[in-house]
Design a protein around this motif. Structure first.
Motif, mmCIF file in Angstrom:
data_model
loop_
_atom_site.group_PDB
_atom_site.id
_atom_site.type_symbol
_atom_site.label_atom_id
_atom_site.label_comp_id
_atom_site.label_asym_id
_atom_site.label_seq_id
_atom_site.Cartn_x
_atom_site.Cartn_y
_atom_site.Cartn_z
ATOM 1 N N ARG A 188 0.831 -1.209 0.000
ATOM 2 C CA ARG A 188 0.000 0.000 0.000
ATOM 3 C C ARG A 188 0.869 1.264 0.000
ATOM 4 O O ARG A 188 0.408 2.344 0.337
ATOM 5 C CB ARG A 188 -0.939 0.005 1.211
ATOM 6 N N ASP A 190 2.080 3.145 -2.400
ATOM 7 C CA ASP A 190 1.650 4.237 -3.276
ATOM 8 C C ASP A 190 0.497 5.031 -2.658
ATOM 9 O O ASP A 190 0.428 6.252 -2.811
ATOM 10 C CB ASP A 190 1.237 3.699 -4.648
ATOM 11 N N GLU A 191 -0.373 4.335 -1.949
ATOM 12 C CA GLU A 191 -1.492 4.996 -1.279
ATOM 13 C C GLU A 191 -0.984 5.958 -0.204
ATOM 14 O O GLU A 191 -1.450 7.097 -0.094
ATOM 15 C CB GLU A 191 -2.399 3.932 -0.662
ATOM 16 N N LEU A 193 2.131 7.243 -0.028
ATOM 17 C CA LEU A 193 2.888 8.301 -0.694
ATOM 18 C C LEU A 193 1.964 9.379 -1.254
ATOM 19 O O LEU A 193 2.256 10.572 -1.162
ATOM 20 C CB LEU A 193 3.733 7.711 -1.829
ATOM 21 N N ASP A 194 0.854 8.949 -1.812
ATOM 22 C CA ASP A 194 -0.105 9.901 -2.370
ATOM 23 C C ASP A 194 -0.642 10.827 -1.274
ATOM 24 O O ASP A 194 -0.757 12.041 -1.467
ATOM 25 C CB ASP A 194 -1.255 9.130 -3.038
ATOM 26 N N LYS A 195 -0.934 10.264 -0.110
ATOM 27 C CA LYS A 195 -1.434 11.069 1.006
ATOM 28 C C LYS A 195 -0.371 12.050 1.498
ATOM 29 O O LYS A 195 -0.674 13.200 1.827
ATOM 30 C CB LYS A 195 -1.890 10.158 2.152
ATOM 31 N N HIS A 197 2.105 13.325 -0.303
ATOM 32 C CA HIS A 197 2.342 14.351 -1.319
ATOM 33 C C HIS A 197 1.192 15.355 -1.417
ATOM 34 O O HIS A 197 1.391 16.473 -1.892
ATOM 35 C CB HIS A 197 2.627 13.713 -2.666
ATOM 36 N N LYS A 198 0.034 14.978 -0.943
ATOM 37 C CA LYS A 198 -1.080 15.930 -0.906
ATOM 38 C C LYS A 198 -0.887 16.969 0.201
ATOM 39 O O LYS A 198 -1.438 18.057 0.148
ATOM 40 C CB LYS A 198 -2.399 15.190 -0.704
ATOM 41 N N LYS A 201 3.533 19.978 -0.367
ATOM 42 C CA LYS A 201 3.384 20.515 -1.728
ATOM 43 C C LYS A 201 4.591 21.356 -2.110
ATOM 44 O O LYS A 201 5.258 21.913 -1.297
ATOM 45 C CB LYS A 201 2.108 21.364 -1.798
#
Length: 201
Positions: A188, A190-191, A193-195, A197-198, A201
């Protein structure tokens, strides 16, 4: 007949679920040597320890033929313990480099750049092999981003309104920019990492 452990993928932690469920003491933890110990004279091949291992490092065999087959598979395993023992999110801290205590947080997060603080308690620790290496979490973030791990008390959890540990607190200039709660396995990544990076910024 016997139980074997593939220590090439086992983090050898005292929190091992196999130790906790063994009914005969065949599977135990030696506090002095800091290692899992197996006494196959006590093993009844019930399989409880094997079911408790989330990564398949514990293997129970019922015949000599099975035992020798598993032993050879472990010997032939190309993975090494060196690959396993890197600091990871949700796992026991290995290096003093990343470890701080709660009294140091205010100082560490006061800088202009992002600081990620992983909060955990002993009972939220997971196996190394299924946890995400810290260096993967910081890939793509500003180069001056820092990462620390801190074991927290319940009062700290309440202060930051954390509902689930481990939790990742993301600060900039002393201000909490965001929070990510719960454990994320390697699959998980990527999930998570996405959080991150949100927020960063």
């Amino acid at each position: 007949m016997a139980v074997q452990v593939n220590f090439k993928i086992c983090d050898n932690a005292k929190e091992c679920g196999g130790v906790a469920v063994c009914p005969t003491g065949a599977f135990s933890y030696d506090e002095e040597k800091n290692t899992i110990v197996i006494d196959n004279d006590k093993c009844i091949s019930c399989g409880l320890c094997e079911k408790e291992c989330p990564i398949g490092a514990i293997i129970v065999t019922k015949t000599e033929e099975e035992y020798q087959k598993v032993k050879k598979e472990i010997e032939d395993d190309q993975r090494t313990i060196k690959d396993l023992f890197v600091d990871r999110y949700g796992a026991s801290p290995l290096s003093e480099f990343f470890r701080i205590d709660t009294k140091q947080i205010e100082e560490k997060v006061a800088r202009d750049s992002y600081t990620l603080i992983e909060c955990y308690q002993e009972d939220t620790i997971e196996c190394l092999i299924k946890s995400i290496p810290i260096k993967r979490l910081t890939e793509g973030l500003p180069k001056d981003t820092l990462f620390y791990k801190v074991e927290v008390e319940d009062t700290f959890v309440d202060q930051y309104h954390i509902k689930e540990l481990p939790a990742l607190l993301i600060f900039k200039k002393g201000r909490l920019e965001g929070k990510i709660e719960g454990y994320y396995t390697e699959d998980r990544k990527d999930e998570l990492l996405d959080k991150i990076h949100k927020i960063v910024k």
